[in-house]
Design a protein around this motif. Structure first.
Motif, PDB file in Angstrom:
ATOM      1  N   SER A  73       0.823  -1.210   0.000  1.00 47.19           N
ATOM      2  CA  SER A  73       0.000   0.000   0.000  1.00 47.19           C
ATOM      3  C   SER A  73       0.860   1.264   0.000  1.00 47.19           C
ATOM      4  O   SER A  73       0.614   2.207  -0.757  1.00 47.19           O
ATOM      5  CB  SER A  73      -0.924  -0.001   1.223  1.00 47.19           C
ATOM      6  OG  SER A  73      -1.716   1.156   1.243  1.00 47.19           O
ATOM      7  N   LYS A  74       1.885   1.284   0.841  1.00 50.28           N
ATOM      8  CA  LYS A  74       2.756   2.464   0.903  1.00 50.28           C
ATOM      9  C   LYS A  74       3.526   2.649  -0.397  1.00 50.28           C
ATOM     10  O   LYS A  74       3.809   3.778  -0.810  1.00 50.28           O
ATOM     11  CB  LYS A  74       3.713   2.338   2.084  1.00 50.28           C
ATOM     12  CG  LYS A  74       3.007   2.486   3.431  1.00 50.28           C
ATOM     13  CD  LYS A  74       3.939   2.202   4.599  1.00 50.28           C
ATOM     14  CE  LYS A  74       3.196   2.314   5.929  1.00 50.28           C
ATOM     15  NZ  LYS A  74       4.055   1.961   7.083  1.00 50.28           N
ATOM     16  N   LYS A  75       3.863   1.539  -1.064  1.00 54.22           N
ATOM     17  CA  LYS A  75       4.569   1.604  -2.348  1.00 54.22           C
ATOM     18  C   LYS A  75       3.715   2.284  -3.406  1.00 54.22           C
ATOM     19  O   LYS A  75       4.199   3.152  -4.154  1.00 54.22           O
ATOM     20  CB  LYS A  75       4.932   0.187  -2.791  1.00 54.22           C
ATOM     21  CG  LYS A  75       5.470   0.102  -4.215  1.00 54.22           C
ATOM     22  CD  LYS A  75       5.674  -1.354  -4.648  1.00 54.22           C
ATOM     23  CE  LYS A  75       6.059  -1.456  -6.133  1.00 54.22           C
ATOM     24  NZ  LYS A  75       6.210  -2.881  -6.549  1.00 54.22           N
ATOM     25  N   TRP A  76       2.436   1.913  -3.494  1.00 51.63           N
ATOM     26  CA  TRP A  76       1.591   2.378  -4.576  1.00 51.63           C
ATOM     27  C   TRP A  76       0.713   3.581  -4.218  1.00 51.63           C
ATOM     28  O   TRP A  76       0.387   4.390  -5.068  1.00 51.63           O
ATOM     29  CB  TRP A  76       0.694   1.245  -5.060  1.00 51.63           C
ATOM     30  CG  TRP A  76       1.451   0.196  -5.787  1.00 51.63           C
ATOM     31  CD1 TRP A  76       1.778  -1.061  -5.363  1.00 51.63           C
ATOM     32  CD2 TRP A  76       2.028   0.299  -7.098  1.00 51.63           C
ATOM     33  NE1 TRP A  76       2.506  -1.736  -6.305  1.00 51.63           N
ATOM     34  CE2 TRP A  76       2.673  -0.917  -7.392  1.00 51.63           C
ATOM     35  CE3 TRP A  76       2.042   1.328  -8.064  1.00 51.63           C
ATOM     36  CZ2 TRP A  76       3.325  -1.150  -8.594  1.00 51.63           C
ATOM     37  CZ3 TRP A  76       2.696   1.091  -9.269  1.00 51.63           C
ATOM     38  CH2 TRP A  76       3.331  -0.134  -9.525  1.00 51.63           C
ATOM     39  N   ILE A  77       0.340   3.681  -2.926  1.00 51.36           N
ATOM     40  CA  ILE A  77      -0.606   4.715  -2.517  1.00 51.36           C
ATOM     41  C   ILE A  77       0.086   5.836  -1.756  1.00 51.36           C
ATOM     42  O   ILE A  77      -0.375   6.970  -1.743  1.00 51.36           O
ATOM     43  CB  ILE A  77      -1.735   4.116  -1.651  1.00 51.36           C
ATOM     44  CG1 ILE A  77      -2.276   2.824  -2.264  1.00 51.36           C
ATOM     45  CG2 ILE A  77      -2.861   5.120  -1.447  1.00 51.36           C
ATOM     46  CD1 ILE A  77      -2.851   2.957  -3.649  1.00 51.36           C
ATOM     47  N   GLY A  78       1.192   5.491  -1.076  1.00 51.30           N
ATOM     48  CA  GLY A  78       1.873   6.486  -0.253  1.00 51.30           C
ATOM     49  C   GLY A  78       1.431   6.451   1.187  1.00 51.30           C
ATOM     50  O   GLY A  78       1.966   7.179   2.027  1.00 51.30           O
ATOM     51  N   SER A  79       0.424   5.635   1.489  1.00 49.74           N
ATOM     52  CA  SER A  79      -0.044   5.474   2.863  1.00 49.74           C
ATOM     53  C   SER A  79      -0.675   4.089   2.968  1.00 49.74           C
ATOM     54  O   SER A  79      -0.867   3.398   1.970  1.00 49.74           O
ATOM     55  CB  SER A  79      -1.074   6.549   3.223  1.00 49.74           C
ATOM     56  OG  SER A  79      -2.193   6.475   2.375  1.00 49.74           O
ATOM     57  N   ASP A  80      -1.005   3.694   4.205  1.00 54.16           N
ATOM     58  CA  ASP A  80      -1.564   2.363   4.410  1.00 54.16           C
ATOM     59  C   ASP A  80      -3.088   2.432   4.393  1.00 54.16           C
ATOM     60  O   ASP A  80      -3.696   2.984   5.310  1.00 54.16           O
ATOM     61  CB  ASP A  80      -1.068   1.792   5.743  1.00 54.16           C
ATOM     62  CG  ASP A  80      -1.469   0.337   5.923  1.00 54.16           C
ATOM     63  OD1 ASP A  80      -2.108  -0.221   5.011  1.00 54.16           O
ATOM     64  OD2 ASP A  80      -1.132  -0.234   6.982  1.00 54.16           O
ATOM     65  N   ILE A  81      -3.706   1.887   3.363  1.00 56.91           N
ATOM     66  CA  ILE A  81      -5.167   1.879   3.262  1.00 56.91           C
ATOM     67  C   ILE A  81      -5.739   0.488   3.563  1.00 56.91           C
ATOM     68  O   ILE A  81      -6.907   0.225   3.312  1.00 56.91           O
ATOM     69  CB  ILE A  81      -5.643   2.347   1.867  1.00 56.91           C
ATOM     70  CG1 ILE A  81      -5.110   1.419   0.763  1.00 56.91           C
ATOM     71  CG2 ILE A  81      -5.248   3.785   1.618  1.00 56.91           C
ATOM     72  CD1 ILE A  81      -5.691   1.707  -0.621  1.00 56.91           C
ATOM     73  N   THR A  82      -4.888  -0.397   4.101  1.00 55.13           N
ATOM     74  CA  THR A  82      -5.294  -1.783   4.317  1.00 55.13           C
ATOM     75  C   THR A  82      -5.830  -2.041   5.725  1.00 55.13           C
ATOM     76  O   THR A  82      -6.264  -3.155   6.007  1.00 55.13           O
ATOM     77  CB  THR A  82      -4.128  -2.751   4.052  1.00 55.13           C
ATOM     78  OG1 THR A  82      -3.083  -2.537   5.012  1.00 55.13           O
ATOM     79  CG2 THR A  82      -3.574  -2.538   2.663  1.00 55.13           C
ATOM     80  N   ASN A  83      -5.794  -1.046   6.600  1.00 49.27           N
ATOM     81  CA  ASN A  83      -6.293  -1.221   7.969  1.00 49.27           C
ATOM     82  C   ASN A  83      -7.804  -1.108   8.005  1.00 49.27           C
ATOM     83  O   ASN A  83      -8.391  -0.355   7.225  1.00 49.27           O
ATOM     84  CB  ASN A  83      -5.676  -0.181   8.902  1.00 49.27           C
ATOM     85  CG  ASN A  83      -4.201  -0.403   9.105  1.00 49.27           C
ATOM     86  OD1 ASN A  83      -3.756  -1.540   9.218  1.00 49.27           O
ATOM     87  ND2 ASN A  83      -3.432   0.686   9.140  1.00 49.27           N
TER      88      ASN A  83
END
Length: 276
Positions: free
Chosen positions: A266-276
């Motif tokens: 998520s951080k690689k592609w989005i820049g933040s964690d959207i998986t929580n």
């Protein structure tokens, strides 16, 4: 006598259904292990979740998650990119094993697909041409054309019939009147038409917040209007009725969350964690 025959018929039907469910139980996992291949399905043009990169290879958040799942299962990954309508229609038969493809569970999809596990969350947003300064909400688009991907949850939303099936999901509200739905075979085409200018072919597009930001960051002359329309809980989708496969996929995604793999993707592609 008729009553007795009816009871026998019902019993035979129940036995047949039980036998069918038992014969299907674990069939997907058995086939994946036997062939050594996980057959995944996703969209070809949904950046940054899935898209063709400069080498004409599928890349993106969903692609990396699918690769991580295949690695956990110890098998190779084979991806296909049919039309979204075909994916969301379910009843895949022997075509595909899994859809890690940003699908939001709704009432219609839950009737033909299973959703064993959540893997990320992102809002749905209204996007207009950057030169259009008049639109502040969907209310301002009364009688106008809104571009969406055909068969998407956005289409159900504009039809005012979207019911999210995800646990604890906040159901969307519909603070707008009559709009004209302009369905597209893929989202890329909708954005291309919106880029021509407001009212040329469409007046707005409904999209995922992350994909909208991605297109804007890459030079797209668009702007996001107001607050998100509703939250999109995105779940992994699989064929209906295979409890053993559901449990295995839930376990694998849980392991990828626990070991930090999903967060890193998520951080690689989005820049933040959207998986929580």
């Amino acid at each position: 006598m008729l009553k007795r025959h009816s009871m026998i018929a019902k019993a035979l039907t129940a036995i047949a259904l039980l036998a069918a469910s038992q014969s299907h139980a674990g069939a997907t996992l058995d086939n994946v292990q036997k062939t050594g291949v996980l057959r995944g399905v996703l969209l070809e043009s949904y950046p940054p979740f899935s898209f063709l990169n400069g080498k004409n290879q599928l890349d993106g958040f969903d692609v990396d998650v699918a690769k991580a799942v295949a690695k956990k299962l110890g098998v190779k990954l084979k991806l296909e990119t049919p039309a979204w309508e075909a994916i969301a229609a379910g009843r895949w038969g022997s075509r595909w094993d899994i859809c890690i493809c940003s699908m939001t569970p709704n009432k219609e999809r839950a009737a033909v697909l299973d959703f064993p596990v959540f893997y990320y969350n992102s809002p749905a947003v209204l996007v207009v041409n950057a030169s259009d300064k008049k639109v502040g909400s969907l209310k301002d688009l009364e009688g106008k054309k809104i571009g969406i991907e055909q068969g998407s949850s956005y289409e159900s939303y504009l039809q005012k019939k979207l019911v999210l099936e995800a646990p604890n999901a906040v159901q969307p509200t519909y603070p707008f009147g009559k709009l004209i739905i302009a369905p597209y075979s893929n989202e890329e085409l909708a954005y291309q038409d919106l880029a021509l200018g407001a009212g040329k072919r469409v007046d707005a597009v409904i999209s995922n917040l992350v994909t909208a930001h991605e297109r804007i960051s890459k030079g797209g002359k668009f702007r996001i209007v107001g607050q998100p329309l509703y939250q999109e809980p995105n779940w992994v989708a699989v064929g209906k009725g295979d409890a053993k496969w559901n449990a295995r996929i839930k376990q694998v995604i849980g392991e990828l969350k626990k070991d930090g793999t999903l967060s890193a993707i998520s951080k690689k592609w989005i820049g933040s964690d959207i998986t929580n």
